[in-house]
Write a protein that holds these residues in place. Structure first.
Motif, PDB file in Angstrom:
ATOM      1  N   ARG A  58     -36.520 -13.020  35.102  1.00  0.00           N
ATOM      2  CA  ARG A  58     -36.648 -13.470  36.483  1.00  0.00           C
ATOM      3  C   ARG A  58     -35.282 -13.809  37.085  1.00  0.00           C
ATOM      4  N   TYR A  59     -35.266 -13.942  38.399  1.00  0.00           N
ATOM      5  CA  TYR A  59     -34.046 -14.259  39.145  1.00  0.00           C
ATOM      6  C   TYR A  59     -33.391 -15.517  38.590  1.00  0.00           C
ATOM      7  N   HIS A  60     -32.073 -15.465  38.392  1.00  0.00           N
ATOM      8  CA  HIS A  60     -31.221 -16.554  37.908  1.00  0.00           C
ATOM      9  C   HIS A  60     -31.115 -16.580  36.379  1.00  0.00           C
ATOM     10  N   GLY A 115     -41.341 -15.373  40.779  1.00  0.00           N
ATOM     11  CA  GLY A 115     -39.888 -15.385  40.641  1.00  0.00           C
ATOM     12  C   GLY A 115     -39.202 -14.907  41.904  1.00  0.00           C
ATOM     13  N   GLY A 116     -37.906 -15.164  41.990  1.00  0.00           N
ATOM     14  CA  GLY A 116     -37.126 -14.773  43.155  1.00  0.00           C
ATOM     15  C   GLY A 116     -36.269 -15.930  43.628  1.00  0.00           C
ATOM     16  N   PRO A 117     -35.362 -15.699  44.565  1.00  0.00           N
ATOM     17  CA  PRO A 117     -34.436 -16.749  45.022  1.00  0.00           C
ATOM     18  C   PRO A 117     -35.127 -18.002  45.544  1.00  0.00           C
ATOM     19  N   LEU A 240     -38.822  -6.864  36.913  1.00  0.00           N
ATOM     20  CA  LEU A 240     -38.065  -7.096  38.135  1.00  0.00           C
ATOM     21  C   LEU A 240     -37.817  -8.589  38.300  1.00  0.00           C
ATOM     22  N   GLU A 241     -36.687  -8.928  38.929  1.00  0.00           N
ATOM     23  CA  GLU A 241     -36.327 -10.340  39.074  1.00  0.00           C
ATOM     24  C   GLU A 241     -37.329 -11.129  39.893  1.00  0.00           C
ATOM     25  N   HIS A 246     -44.881 -10.152  43.412  1.00  0.00           N
ATOM     26  CA  HIS A 246     -46.224 -10.575  43.042  1.00  0.00           C
ATOM     27  C   HIS A 246     -46.177 -11.820  42.150  1.00  0.00           C
ATOM     28  N   HIS A 247     -47.338 -12.376  41.910  1.00  0.00           N
ATOM     29  CA  HIS A 247     -47.501 -13.569  41.077  1.00  0.00           C
ATOM     30  C   HIS A 247     -47.920 -13.084  39.687  1.00  0.00           C
TER      31      HIS A 247
END
Length: 541
Positions: A58-60, A115-117, A240-241, A246-247
């Motif tokens: 995930r992102y980060h 996930g995501g910013p 994908l980050e 989606h959840h």
């Protein structure tokens, strides 16, 4: 090595699955570093110790992994094992810790959360047995975060996480390893791949939704390459980050496309999905959804068909909110059944002591003593092994199981992102009323007993209190109320509803119909609408 001065952040208390917050919280200067340093200060790694690091992509993830490597080197670790691309599913990380005799591992994930910013991130510490740190360790980590005043790191550039091999970071050897190979090899030792391959060659079909999360590479390697399922069997297989927007929670709400397929005329024989970090599973056959509680019971009843479990089970363990279906299987096998609080860490002692072999939680987590985490793909492969050996459909297996054991109709209602004060007030009022509930009639139901669940660990003698509020009715029905520790904002109220229908009863009715009296009783007893203003749950599983 550089010593960086820092000050504590409030609220760095690990929940049942580590510390989870929004990405922007973790992006605050020193926030992740404070927590990681607190872990290292508490566990006090021996000089030269081995640390495993990986996450769900995930992102980060990559940013924190690079800093965690620099910090591990500064804190005396002799070797760091990190998954290529920063990827390691949670069960695969547990396996790497055990296989390479690491002292522990950092798993960077918020599991099934988006996930995501602008979404969620998390860090969890697993101990040397491969399982989540026990409460004694997480409590100490939290205490350290409240007083921390410095963290240690080497001033070195990022390493190449995408290339397999070993590099030096100070005096620490950092090995980037294949995140899939060791795990896939373990699965091939546990299950009868030859029989599954023969079933696939004979026409067995399936659809697996990786939800653009960590299990994509694992499922592609095992299902398509090693077992011979057709290319495209694994859907949404590239991590994908942001999980494709989606959840990544494998249930009938967030895996709706898979559900729609499995209840259509075009359905393959078997459908499955896993979550963000690969530790949860969804099992659905043609026109037949199998609840996680039933899946645990059905897997336990048939586990002897897989080579890794041919000698039988030592015991079965389930979390308290999970239905009692597995208890009936344990009784038939003459083995013990254990009821623990929610959180996989409570299974670790039982598994290490050889008292249990298969464990499960109603929140779609099932696993065994092969690692010390729940394992989504493991559950899928055991299902495939059973179906291939018995030459039976998911629906037929479920019907035969209920005809032998009876059926525990079961559902979980989630009320998400409640204001914390509302959720706390609801639980406090309900807890205060428990003593007066026995004997009370609620609709057609009569309360037999009510309590706040407390667990006495049979291995180490520790006690875990306040693990959920239980209302048990005459005849075997029950409602359980808990506040979940897996969210990152507000509170999630989880209401678990269970009705037992004995052999010879109504074993193939619609679940909402069979639980209607319990649903009404839950609102009456807890005042859900009164406290929260909600008239329906956000998610039903």
């Amino acid at each position: 090595m550089t010593t960086y001065k820092t000050t504590p952040y409030e609220g760095q208390k690990p929940g049942t699955s580590g510390l989870r917050k929004k990405v922007r919280v973790f992006q605050q200067p020193g926030y992740a570093e404070n927590f990681i340093q607190a872990v290292f200060d508490v566990v006090e790694p021996a000089p030269g110790a081995v640390l495993v690091i990986g996450g769900d992509g995930r992102y980060h993830n990559r940013t924190v992994i690079q800093q965690a490597i620099r910090m591990a080197a500064a804190n005396g670790y002799g070797q760091v094992l990190v998954g290529q691309g920063g990827i390691l599913s949670t069960p695969a990380a547990s396996n790497v810790i055990r296989q390479y005799k690491a002292s522990g591992g950092l798993i960077l994930s918020a599991s099934h959360n988006p996930g995501g910013p602008d979404e969620d991130f998390g860090i969890k510490y697993n101990i040397a047995n491969g399982g989540p740190a026990p409460e004694s360790v997480t409590d100490a980590i939290y205490a350290r975060t409240q007083t921390i005043d410095r963290y240690l790191a080497l001033d070195t550039p990022d390493i190449d996480l995408d290339t397999l091999g070993t590099v030096e970071v100070g005096a620490c050897r950092v090995t980037v390893l294949d995140p899939v190979a060791d795990y896939a090899d373990l699965m091939e030792r546990l299950f009868d791949f030859a029989t599954i391959r023969a079933a696939v060659a004979g026409g067995l079909t399936m659809a697996f939704d990786a939800m653009h999360a960590v299990t994509g590479p694992y499922a592609t390697e095992i299902l398509e390459k090693r077992l011979g399922f057709a290319p495209g069997t694994v859907r949404n297989g590239v991590p994908l980050e942001d999980f494709g927007g989606h959840h990544p929670d494998p249930n009938m709400v967030h895996a709706k496309e898979l559900f729609d397929l499995m209840f259509s005329e075009a359905a393959p024989d078997f459908g499955a999905a896993s979550d963000g970090d690969g530790d949860r599973n969804l099992i659905v056959g043609k026109h037949r959804f199998v609840t996680p509680s039933d899946s645990l019971a059905m897997l336990a009843a048939n586990a002897h068909l897989a080579p890794g479990y041919a000698k039988g089970l030592a015991g079965i363990a389930r979390s308290m909110p999970t239905s009692a279906a597995a208890d009936r299987v344990a009784a038939s096998l003459g083995i013990p059944a254990f009821e623990t609080p929610t959180g996989w860490k409570f299974f670790g002692n039982l598994l290490d002591a050889g008292m249990a072999t298969i464990c499960g939680e109603e929140s779609a987590g099932t696993g065994s003593d092969h690692v010390r985490e729940k394992d989504g793909l493991w559950a899928v492969l055991l299902w495939l092994n059973i179906l291939a050996v018995r030459k039976i459909s998911v629906d037929a297996l479920a019907r035969k199981h209920w005809a032998k054991f009876g059926r525990n109709y079961y559902a979980r209602h989630d009320y998400e992102a409640l204001p914390t004060e509302q959720a706390d007030a609801l639980m406090a009022a309900l807890k205060a009323s428990l003593g007066a509930l026995p004997g009370r009639k609620v609709g057609p139901l009569r309360v037999e007993t009510a309590d706040s669940f407390s667990y006495l660990d049979p291995v180490d003698g520790s006690t875990s209190a306040n693990q959920g509020l239980r209302v048990l009715f005459e005849g075997g029905s029950r409602i359980v109320f808990r506040l979940s520790g897996t969210g990152t904002q507000g509170a999630t109220l989880r209401v678990y509803l269970e009705r037992y229908e004995p052999v010879g009863g109504d074993l193939d009715r619609e679940t909402p119909e069979m639980l209607a009296d319990l649903i009404a009783a839950a609102d009456e007893l807890a005042g859900i609408t009164r406290h929260t203003g909600r008239t329906a749950p956000d998610v039903v599983t």
